[in-house]
Design a protein around this motif. Sequence first.
Motif, PDB file in Angstrom:
ATOM      1  N   THR A  94      42.995  43.785  35.290  1.00 40.20           N
ATOM      2  CA  THR A  94      42.994  45.219  35.023  1.00 40.20           C
ATOM      3  C   THR A  94      41.953  45.909  35.888  1.00 40.20           C
ATOM      4  OG1 THR A  94      43.651  44.784  32.745  1.00 40.20           O
ATOM      5  CG2 THR A  94      42.792  46.956  33.218  1.00 40.20           C
ATOM      6  N   LEU A  95      40.787  45.294  35.978  1.00 38.95           N
ATOM      7  CA  LEU A  95      39.717  45.852  36.810  1.00 38.95           C
ATOM      8  C   LEU A  95      40.141  45.879  38.262  1.00 38.95           C
ATOM      9  CD1 LEU A  95      36.840  46.920  36.839  1.00 38.95           C
ATOM     10  CD2 LEU A  95      36.048  44.578  37.134  1.00 38.95           C
ATOM     11  N   PHE A  96      40.774  44.813  38.733  1.00 39.74           N
ATOM     12  CA  PHE A  96      41.253  44.762  40.115  1.00 39.74           C
ATOM     13  C   PHE A  96      42.313  45.836  40.343  1.00 39.74           C
ATOM     14  CE2 PHE A  96      44.113  43.039  43.382  1.00 39.74           C
ATOM     15  CZ  PHE A  96      43.217  42.923  44.432  1.00 39.74           C
ATOM     16  N   GLN A  97      43.201  45.993  39.354  1.00 41.04           N
ATOM     17  CA  GLN A  97      44.254  46.999  39.463  1.00 41.04           C
ATOM     18  C   GLN A  97      43.640  48.411  39.477  1.00 41.04           C
ATOM     19  OE1 GLN A  97      47.080  46.856  36.265  1.00 41.04           O
ATOM     20  NE2 GLN A  97      48.502  48.258  37.292  1.00 41.04           N
ATOM     21  N   LEU A  98      42.646  48.622  38.619  1.00 38.85           N
ATOM     22  CA  LEU A  98      41.977  49.928  38.578  1.00 38.85           C
ATOM     23  C   LEU A  98      41.254  50.221  39.888  1.00 38.85           C
ATOM     24  CD1 LEU A  98      40.579  50.036  34.935  1.00 38.85           C
ATOM     25  CD2 LEU A  98      42.431  51.433  35.888  1.00 38.85           C
ATOM     26  N   GLU A  99      40.605  49.178  40.431  1.00 34.19           N
ATOM     27  CA  GLU A  99      39.919  49.363  41.719  1.00 34.19           C
ATOM     28  C   GLU A  99      40.915  49.680  42.821  1.00 34.19           C
ATOM     29  OE1 GLU A  99      37.572  45.893  42.532  1.00 34.19           O
ATOM     30  OE2 GLU A  99      36.009  46.486  41.132  1.00 34.19           O
ATOM     31  N   ALA A 100      42.055  49.039  42.811  1.00 30.41           N
ATOM     32  CA  ALA A 100      43.099  49.281  43.809  1.00 30.41           C
ATOM     33  C   ALA A 100      43.631  50.697  43.668  1.00 30.41           C
ATOM     34  CB  ALA A 100      44.223  48.269  43.668  1.00 30.41           C
ATOM     35  N   GLU A 101      43.873  51.140  42.431  1.00 31.04           N
ATOM     36  CA  GLU A 101      44.340  52.507  42.196  1.00 31.04           C
ATOM     37  C   GLU A 101      43.285  53.519  42.644  1.00 31.04           C
ATOM     38  OE1 GLU A 101      45.564  53.051  38.144  1.00 31.04           O
ATOM     39  OE2 GLU A 101      47.094  51.484  38.274  1.00 31.04           O
ATOM     40  N   HIS A 102      42.034  53.195  42.315  1.00 31.39           N
ATOM     41  CA  HIS A 102      40.937  54.077  42.702  1.00 31.39           C
ATOM     42  C   HIS A 102      40.847  54.183  44.231  1.00 31.39           C
ATOM     43  CE1 HIS A 102      37.095  56.051  42.724  1.00 31.39           C
ATOM     44  NE2 HIS A 102      36.570  55.068  43.469  1.00 31.39           N
ATOM     45  N   THR A 103      40.950  53.061  44.915  1.00 36.14           N
ATOM     46  CA  THR A 103      40.911  53.051  46.378  1.00 36.14           C
ATOM     47  C   THR A 103      42.085  53.835  46.945  1.00 36.14           C
ATOM     48  OG1 THR A 103      39.830  50.891  46.343  1.00 36.14           O
ATOM     49  CG2 THR A 103      40.829  51.573  48.414  1.00 36.14           C
ATOM     50  N   ARG A 104      43.254  53.623  46.362  1.00 35.62           N
ATOM     51  CA  ARG A 104      44.454  54.337  46.814  1.00 35.62           C
ATOM     52  C   ARG A 104      44.285  55.852  46.581  1.00 35.62           C
ATOM     53  NH1 ARG A 104      48.278  51.239  44.371  1.00 35.62           N
ATOM     54  NH2 ARG A 104      47.931  52.419  42.498  1.00 35.62           N
ATOM     55  N   GLU A 112      39.863  41.039  34.370  1.00 39.50           N
ATOM     56  CA  GLU A 112      39.674  41.023  35.822  1.00 39.50           C
ATOM     57  C   GLU A 112      40.880  41.604  36.523  1.00 39.50           C
ATOM     58  OE1 GLU A 112      38.576  37.310  37.659  1.00 39.50           O
ATOM     59  OE2 GLU A 112      37.073  36.980  36.116  1.00 39.50           O
TER      60      GLU A 112
END
Length: 118
Positions: free
Chosen positions: A8-18, A6
Amino acid sequence: ASKDAEATLFQLEAEHTRDLTTMQRKHDATREAAEALRADEEAALEHLQAQREALEAAHEAQLGELRAEALSKAAELTSRGEALEREMKTALEDRELTRREKEFRGTAWLVVRREAFD
């Protein structure tokens, strides 16, 4: 493990949004630059069009002046030609009168001399 996934997924989503936000900003900046270039290009084209129209108007005015001058000179030359034609006709008539006068004098002289000998 699910917490790590979760996170990692949250971090990936944040990177994706950024990354998406960064790309959107770049896209917006590129679009604004393209619109500014298009506006500059349109302004340059309008300026060139105005210059072309001004040059065309000046050229047409110059052609009008040249046509008027040519017509004036043609009229002047026609007038001079007619005057020279009249002068030539008068000269020919004067020459013919002078020739006839000399002929008459010669004839009269011969008649007078014959009468003197008769």
